[in-house]
Scaffold this active site. Structure first.
Site: not given
Lengths: 316, 312
Positions: A153, A216, A252
């Site tokens: 991430d 995300k 996400k």
């Protein structure tokens, strides 16, 4: 929508001018409309068997996260045990998708999750601020991948994005993707710092064009984090990207999602905006920690018919 | 001085001043320090004992019970962790607020409890009877407020043990207590069951008298304007038969007071309460005006005994 008419995406990232022209040429987001659409989708009633399905699906989509300065190997190990088997008294509860930890704890998590289906995600690139040199960020990524992380991430450089240096952000994502190797790359936009939904849409496209496997919402360290209108805009981006290229990228949502009801509302949104294909842990994730306990309590309620309290789930 | 405000009116009574529009009150639930409507959007009519429509009040659903328990659980750590002296002060403050709104309660209790026999005889309930109940309610609250930093000395104590130990027992609050308030005694009964639960450090989810809920809702306003932390008391109005099983079966409720349930209906609730081994208190309906003693102060406490080595 007008983006569909746009031709070859390879040309878009050729230079600063064409990238800027593309991102600023994206249709503007009607903020009132987006909020209204998100609020409308939140009114859907999901009950009984649909609810049971939604709860299990949401559990399987969780990236069980601990990103605290006070994280210890012991805490990560107990989190991993919970990720693999969320409810120790009920084997029918699915495992979560992944655990998400800082790079130095990846090795601990990998060891604890050996032999399970649970992935190990690691935040990297000077999370959460992203304020470090590119070399340092890439080193951070390589460390995590070498320790066994299957998902990375990364955070984008919001300062560069807001200053209009899109190519710099683009190149960083490309370089990070290259450093990831086989690991999946999730690109954190930190929409709470991007100020507008227009920026959220531009950042989403920028990340998709640069090769991010997931986009995300947030680090979870900034408020507001994941909100329904932002989720709507990002789901539209992956939908349109699929329409243009035939390739499916994931979304996400992270930060602030604590109640089962919110999670189920987001699943409704995924289905209605992106499509049924996205109701899959490979394409949609929740970054959360306390959400899992609430989902388990709802699951108990459906099974037993009476309400449970926090005494019946683990203390995280 | 501003002009004297008209006394609280009800839909039945004419407005004190014919030129003013009547301000009708919305009777709502009391959860976590706020006054929400029922999650279900339902309401039900409440009549005076004489049969006149008094108001529509919120009809709570099982999800309101759930929300109330969550609020009570959240408030428990703070309330049980406060010093007993502090709890006593806060409860005394409630009595001050209650005393200040005595006229309102006299009117509401009078409407709620005028007996059918009195109606049949054409007799208007004597304000004195209602006033006596309100006075007794204030006194009862003060009584329990005073006990909050004294009951531990009575209920607990040192134990004579055969060994080199100093052994002592002390009461600790049970947790979240579900209280089914008395159905007939709309204010004194409610106060008499609720005050001891709070004095011993528990938090409460109360289901008010189904047919006589108005004094209870006004009492929630008293609680909201005193120093009681939000969530320590959560008060629901609605069908007792509908809500009680959810409260009794809720596994995050630690104890249940069945004062407001007739004996015939208690067994089913006790069975549900056994799911997480709740402490159940199911006394006979007493004369609420009588001296309550301290039996209720021992109803919702857990005794902790400590053995401390001495000598050597």
């Amino acid at each position: 929508m007008s983006t569909l008419a746009r031709p070859d995406l390879r040309d878009v990232s050729r230079d600063d001018t064409s990238l800027r022209r593309f991102l600023h040429g994206l249709p503007g987001v009607d903020q009132v409309g987006a909020e209204g659409r998100a609020a409308g989708l939140a009114t859907r009633s999901i009950k009984t068997t649909s609810k049971a399905w939604a709860i299990d699906t949401a559990i399987a989509m969780i990236d069980l996260t601990t990103l605290e300065g006070a994280d210890t190997p012991g805490k990560v190990r107990s989190l991993c045990a919970k990720a693999a088997r969320p409810d120790s008294s009920d084997a029918s509860v699915p495992s979560v998708a992944a655990v998400c930890v800082y790079p130095d704890l990846v090795a601990t998590a990998v060891l604890a999750l050996r032999g399970t289906s649970v992935g190990v995600a690691s935040v990297a690139t000077a999370f959460p601020s992203g304020r470090a040199s590119l070399d340092t960020k890439l080193h951070d990524v390589r460390d995590a991948v070498a320790a066994g992380a299957t998902e990375i991430d990364m955070v984008i450089d919001r300062g560069a994005f807001l200053a209009g240096h899109y190519v710099q952000v683009f190149d960083e994502i490309v370089a990070t993707k290259a450093a990831c190797g086989a690991a999946h790359l999730k690109v954190i936009l930190e929409t709470g710092e991007l100020a507008t939904l227009d920026n959220a849409r531009r950042a989403s496209w920028l990340a998709l064009l640069a090769g991010g496997d997931f986009i995300k919402t947030s680090t979870g360290k900034v408020s507001p984090a994941a909100t329904p209108p932002v989720a709507l805009v990002m789901l539209e981006a992956v939908r349109d990207y699929h329409a243009m290229t035939g390739e499916r990228r994931g979304v996400k949502l992270a930060g602030g999602i604590r109640a089962s009801k919110e999670a189920v509302r987001y699943l409704v949104m995924v289905n209605e905006v992106a499509g049924q294909a996205w109701l899959d842990p490979a394409l949609f994730r929740f970054g959360a920690s306390s959400l899992l306990n609430d989902l388990l309590l709802q699951r108990h309620k459906l099974a037993s018919g009476s309400y449970d309290g926090p005494d019946y789930v683990t203390v995280d | 001085m501003p002009t004297k405000r008209p006394k609280q009116t009800t839909p039945k009574q004419p407005a004190a001043d014919a030129t003013r529009l009547r301000v009708r009150k919305t009777y709502k639930l009391y959860i976590g320090g706020a006054f929400p409507r029922s999650e279900s959007g339902r309401s039900y009519p409440v009549h005076s004992a004489a049969g006149d429509l008094l108001a529509y009040v919120a009809q709570a659903s099982r999800k309101d019970v759930r929300d109330a328990v969550v609020a009570a659980r959240k408030a428990f750590a703070g309330w049980s962790g406060a010093t007993a002296y502090n709890r006593g002060q806060v409860l005394y403050r409630v009595a001050e607020m209650l005393d200040g709104r005595r006229d309102q309660f006299v009117a509401q209790v009078g409407q709620a409890e005028m007996s059918t026999a009195e109606v049949a005889a054409g007799e208007v309930v004597s304000a004195d009877a209602a006033r006596a109940q309100v006075d007794a309610a204030v006194d009862r609250w003060v009584y329990y407020a005073g006990w909050s930093d004294k009951y531990a000395q009575i209920v607990g104590g040192t134990n004579p043990v055969a060994g080199p130990y100093f052994s002592f027992s002390l009461p600790e609050p049970t947790g979240v207590v579900g209280v089914l308030a008395p159905q007939d005694s709309s204010l004194l009964g409610l106060v008499s069951v609720l005050a001891p639960v709070l004095a011993t450090g528990n938090t409460a989810v109360v289901i008010a008298s189904e047919d006589r809920p108005l004094p209870a809702i006004s009492f929630a306003e008293v609680l909201a304007t005193s120093d009681l932390p939000p969530g320590v008391v959560n008060l629901l109005t609605g069908s007792t038969a509908e809500l009680a099983p959810w409260l009794a079966g809720h596994r995050d409720v630690n104890a249940l007071d069945l004062s407001g349930v007739v004996v015939a209906d208690r067994k089913a609730l006790q069975i549900k309460a056994a799911g997480n081994v709740k402490r159940v208190y199911a006394p006979h309906e007493p004369d609420w005006f009588a001296d309550p003693g301290i039996s209720r102060l021992g109803a919702f406490v857990e005794t902790k005994t400590v053995w401390h080595p001495i000598g050597v």
